[in-house]
Design a protein around this motif. Structure first.
Motif, PDB file in Angstrom:
ATOM      1  N   UNK A 184      -3.051  -4.236 -13.172  1.00 29.95           N
ATOM      2  CA  UNK A 184      -2.260  -3.100 -13.592  1.00 29.95           C
ATOM      3  C   UNK A 184      -0.911  -2.948 -12.928  1.00 29.95           C
ATOM      4  N   UNK A 185      -0.611  -3.741 -11.912  1.00 30.26           N
ATOM      5  CA  UNK A 185       0.733  -3.767 -11.317  1.00 30.26           C
ATOM      6  C   UNK A 185       1.340  -5.135 -11.611  1.00 30.26           C
ATOM      7  N   UNK A 186       2.519  -5.145 -12.170  1.00 30.80           N
ATOM      8  CA  UNK A 186       3.121  -6.414 -12.590  1.00 30.80           C
ATOM      9  C   UNK A 186       3.578  -7.225 -11.381  1.00 30.80           C
ATOM     10  N   UNK A 187       3.676  -8.528 -11.580  1.00 34.95           N
ATOM     11  CA  UNK A 187       4.155  -9.423 -10.534  1.00 34.95           C
ATOM     12  C   UNK A 187       5.582  -9.054 -10.127  1.00 34.95           C
ATOM     13  N   UNK A 188       6.417  -8.691 -11.092  1.00 37.06           N
ATOM     14  CA  UNK A 188       7.809  -8.333 -10.777  1.00 37.06           C
ATOM     15  C   UNK A 188       7.867  -7.099  -9.880  1.00 37.06           C
ATOM     16  N   UNK A 189       6.967  -6.141 -10.092  1.00 44.58           N
ATOM     17  CA  UNK A 189       6.935  -4.957  -9.217  1.00 44.58           C
ATOM     18  C   UNK A 189       6.498  -5.331  -7.802  1.00 44.58           C
ATOM     19  N   UNK A 231       0.828  -1.208   0.000  1.00 40.93           N
ATOM     20  CA  UNK A 231       0.000   0.000   0.000  1.00 40.93           C
ATOM     21  C   UNK A 231       0.859   1.253   0.000  1.00 40.93           C
ATOM     22  N   UNK A 232       1.940   1.240   0.773  1.00 38.51           N
ATOM     23  CA  UNK A 232       2.834   2.401   0.820  1.00 38.51           C
ATOM     24  C   UNK A 232       3.426   2.694  -0.552  1.00 38.51           C
ATOM     25  N   UNK A 233       3.741   1.644  -1.287  1.00 43.19           N
ATOM     26  CA  UNK A 233       4.373   1.850  -2.594  1.00 43.19           C
ATOM     27  C   UNK A 233       3.365   2.147  -3.700  1.00 43.19           C
ATOM     28  N   UNK A 234       2.207   1.478  -3.684  1.00 44.80           N
ATOM     29  CA  UNK A 234       1.341   1.513  -4.871  1.00 44.80           C
ATOM     30  C   UNK A 234       0.032   2.278  -4.700  1.00 44.80           C
ATOM     31  N   UNK A 235      -0.258   2.766  -3.518  1.00 40.90           N
ATOM     32  CA  UNK A 235      -1.477   3.575  -3.341  1.00 40.90           C
ATOM     33  C   UNK A 235      -1.143   5.056  -3.311  1.00 40.90           C
ATOM     34  N   UNK A 236      -1.971   5.897  -3.939  1.00 43.32           N
ATOM     35  CA  UNK A 236      -3.106   5.524  -4.785  1.00 43.32           C
ATOM     36  C   UNK A 236      -2.628   4.896  -6.095  1.00 43.32           C
ATOM     37  N   UNK A 237      -3.391   3.912  -6.580  1.00 43.87           N
ATOM     38  CA  UNK A 237      -2.995   3.222  -7.796  1.00 43.87           C
ATOM     39  C   UNK A 237      -3.750   1.935  -7.995  1.00 43.87           C
TER      40      UNK A 237
END
Length: 320
Positions: A190-195, A81-87
């Motif tokens: 929309x967020x890749x597994x590698x990310x 959540x810290x890395x990808x929100x909002x998103x």
């Protein structure tokens, strides 16, 4: 037909009256209703003709609202959540009783996300309730990435479409949860597994083929045009369907075929850009679905970057 506009206050008034509004997100357009109003939630299922065993995602405007609706978020999911929100990330977490079993199909977990589209974030931050918002299309059909897509499919059934332009990502959110200490991907998106793995280490990808899903987007047949989709080696498929005399359309990753009509072929990204391919996937499927073709021939992408998520959508379109 639904009014299309950018009036956030009008959208909020309609939602607060128990009606539905189509909203833009960076992923796809959502069919939104007050998640705390069971009649509004039932209206979502009815409008989409969505089975009530398929759970919904709730959308919040800010992380400060989480404590009102969820019990706890494991440390690994907090890092995501810290890395990808909002998103385009949905977390599947333990819910509080204020979230109806109708939202979660009787499960004790709920999918939660904070979208990053500025119009919808502003709308969400103006409300004192979360929005339940699956994709704004009839259940099982191609997800909408423009306001006009929503108008074409649901315009006669809802009063307002909040127009936020073309969706930036074009694929639904990635849904992630935890089971027995393991981070699980329930839906590629929309967020890749590698990310994801750069943040939390190895993740387990759950097969998306459940008839009684634990999270949204797990049904085998989904995101499908009305016309049949056939996946495989395009050269072989083209030759086979040409010999049959069948009118076909072609959806490729990067290629076009000089001996085929331009109106019956589309490349998701001539330059091989996976983000561009994701943005173009659903709109390209719509265009070919509206063509004179009887069948759509398509190829899978390499399983890197967003290729996994794009292939997931193509396979489920073909499963129909």
């Amino acid at each position: 037909m639904a009014e299309i506009g950018k009036d956030i206050e009008k959208a909020a008034r309609i939602l607060s009256s128990g009606q539905l509004v189509a909203i833009p997100t960076e992923t796809v357009y959502g069919l939104a209703g007050n998640a705390l109003d069971e009649q509004a939630v039932l209206r979502i299922f009815k409008t989409k003709k969505r089975p009530e065993f398929d759970p919904l995602i709730i959308h919040l405007g800010d992380k400060s609202q989480l404590n009102e609706y969820v019990r706890e978020i494991p440390e690994e999911l907090q890092r995501l959540a810290e890395r990808f929100w909002p998103g385009p990330l949905t977390l599947l977490v333990s819910k509080k009783p204020v979230i109806s079993d109708l939202i979660t199909s009787g499960l004790d977990t709920v999918g939660v996300r904070i979208p990053r589209h500025p119009l919808t974030r502003k709308l969400l931050q103006s409300l004192d309730y979360p929005l339940a918002a699956p994709s704004a299309n009839p259940f099982g059909y191609i997800s909408p990435t423009r306001a006009s897509h929503v108008q074409d499919q649901l315009g006669e059934q809802i009063p307002y479409i909040l127009d936020g332009g073309v969706c930036e990502v074009g694929l639904e959110s990635t849904i992630v949860g935890m089971e027995e200490g393991q981070v699980i991907v329930y839906r590629l998106g929309g967020i890749s597994v590698s990310d994801l793995e750069q943040t939390v280490g190895k993740v387990l990808i759950l097969p998306q083929s459940s008839s009684n899903p634990k999270s949204p987007g797990m049904l085998k047949s989904h995101y499908a045009p009305k016309k049949p989709v056939v996946l495989g080696d395009l050269e072989a498929l083209i030759e086979g369907y040409r010999q049959k005399g069948t009118v076909f359309a072609v959806l490729s990753f990067t290629r076009t075929f000089p001996d085929l009509s331009e109106s019956l072929q589309l490349a998701l990204s001539p330059g091989g850009d996976y983000d561009e391919a994701a943005r173009n996937l659903f709109s390209s499927m719509r265009l070919l679905d509206a063509s004179e073709a009887d069948v759509i021939l398509a190829e899978e992408l390499p399983e890197i970057h967003l290729g996994k998520a794009i292939n997931d959508r193509l396979r489920r379109a073909a499963a129909k």
